[in-house]
Motif scaffolding. Sequence first.
Motif, PDB file in Angstrom:
ATOM      1  N   ARG A 196       2.474  -3.000  -6.605  1.00 33.88           N
ATOM      2  CA  ARG A 196       2.066  -1.816  -5.849  1.00 33.88           C
ATOM      3  C   ARG A 196       0.857  -1.133  -6.490  1.00 33.88           C
ATOM      4  O   ARG A 196      -0.098  -0.740  -5.804  1.00 33.88           O
ATOM      5  N   GLN A 230       7.478  -5.186  -9.219  1.00 32.39           N
ATOM      6  CA  GLN A 230       7.229  -4.497  -7.960  1.00 32.39           C
ATOM      7  C   GLN A 230       6.279  -3.322  -8.157  1.00 32.39           C
ATOM      8  O   GLN A 230       5.374  -3.090  -7.348  1.00 32.39           O
ATOM      9  N   GLU A 231       6.476  -2.592  -9.256  1.00 27.34           N
ATOM     10  CA  GLU A 231       5.596  -1.472  -9.542  1.00 27.34           C
ATOM     11  C   GLU A 231       4.187  -1.961  -9.874  1.00 27.34           C
ATOM     12  O   GLU A 231       3.187  -1.358  -9.479  1.00 27.34           O
ATOM     13  N   LYS A 278      -2.525  -3.184  -6.096  1.00 29.60           N
ATOM     14  CA  LYS A 278      -3.050  -3.062  -4.733  1.00 29.60           C
ATOM     15  C   LYS A 278      -3.618  -1.667  -4.490  1.00 29.60           C
ATOM     16  O   LYS A 278      -4.642  -1.513  -3.814  1.00 29.60           O
TER      17      LYS A 278
END
Length: 478
Positions: A113, A109-110, A116
């Motif tokens: 993020r 998830q990190e 992006k």
Amino acid sequence: QEELKIQRGNLQAKEALIEELRTLIQDEENIGRAFNQFNEIRERWNEVGDVPRDQYSRTQTEFSRLQETFYYNISIYKELADHDKKVNLKKKKELVAQVRALEKENNIQELDRAVKGLIKKWDDIGATFQHEWEVVKEEFWGEARKHIAKVNDHYEHQRAQMAENLEKKKALIKQVEDIAEKDRSKRKEWNNSTDKVLAIQEAWKKVGFSKENESVWKEFREACDRFFDAKKEFYKGQSEVYEARKGKKLELIKKAEELSASTDWKDTADQLINLQKDWKEIGPTFQKDENKLWKQFRSHCDSFFNARNRSFKEREKEEKENLKVKEDIIERIKAFTPSDAKAQNLETLKGFSQEWNQIGHVPFKQKDRIYKEYKEALDKHYKQLRLDDQEKRSIAMQHKLDSIKNDPRSVNREKQHIRRQIDKLAQDIKQYENNLGFFNDRSGKNPLMIEVEKKIDRNKKRIDELKQMLKMIDKASV
């Protein structure tokens, strides 16, 4: 499904913006109007939410490519100063370094993020020199695509795992439904079926998250409820209730008898009190058996508590004797006259500590006072010895161990505190070593680099000290 539907709508919106930007590049000749339209397209692009993960790389890459084409095709961009291009190139190279650094990021998830975020920064920077552009672009997007593929692979695997878990859960639901539908007329049959359902419930807990998680959980719970409701109806109104209660009370009598000879006063007392609570919660059994069962149970409880009371009286006498011995040690410490030999003085003081530690408990009300006097007497001598920092910390730790060694929880808390310090120091060392890589001058004359190396050495020495403290705690706890 609703989230996927939204993402597909976002995909259509972004593809429309890509076509609009492509048309702008090809047809618009008015520079001012072109820039206005371009900025409007970018704002609308940023307002659109996420697209399906397997489409993200393609759409983002195409939009970024068209942005760069726009910058190069509009003639006004040629009027930008070389200084701006140099700044842009520097920023893009910094982003290349940052996107490469994400190789070490294991949190998906990190990582998603961060990638992006870096792509957003990349698009916001603007153009640089044409002869540098292809190289830096390939470096950045080569790394970015690799991370995007890693993220997509992870979520694809997760989706596959969730689908597999769904099938496992459906199979467990089918098993419970089959059990619930069977006819049973004996208690043994109900007990066997109950064991199977409980085993299935334990298996359910181990499956993990799945697609349609809430709906399958509802099906599973309803199937279990049907079984246990049927079981409840079977037992309702049966005359065997009192017999079952009698069996439970006999089990409590057996446990109380096993505990009655224990000398673990606190834990056993707690267990017996809990047994007494359980006895009350069971409720009455056959009248002819109730008083007889209670007398048996009560006699085992009384046997333990009477023995505990006798032990407490004997321990009180022993603790008073221990108090006298510790007071004698304190007087001897106060009377001690240090020599000029520091090592010999240390050994003498440690001998006092060892002798102190071999003595048992004192009366609880005297515990804090006697320990305070003991510590003050020792500290007075230690202060005269001019110890270095490491020796002071070692002695301080020994004092602390003396005060907590009989409290396992306090010992564990102290060990955890020391381990957290070690972890923090190790993390700092890793950061310092990473910082060393940014120094261009590695000759050993750079004062900043020398300071960082000193910090690394200090942290390593402190870690060694803390590890020795852990060994002291383990040795004292044996």
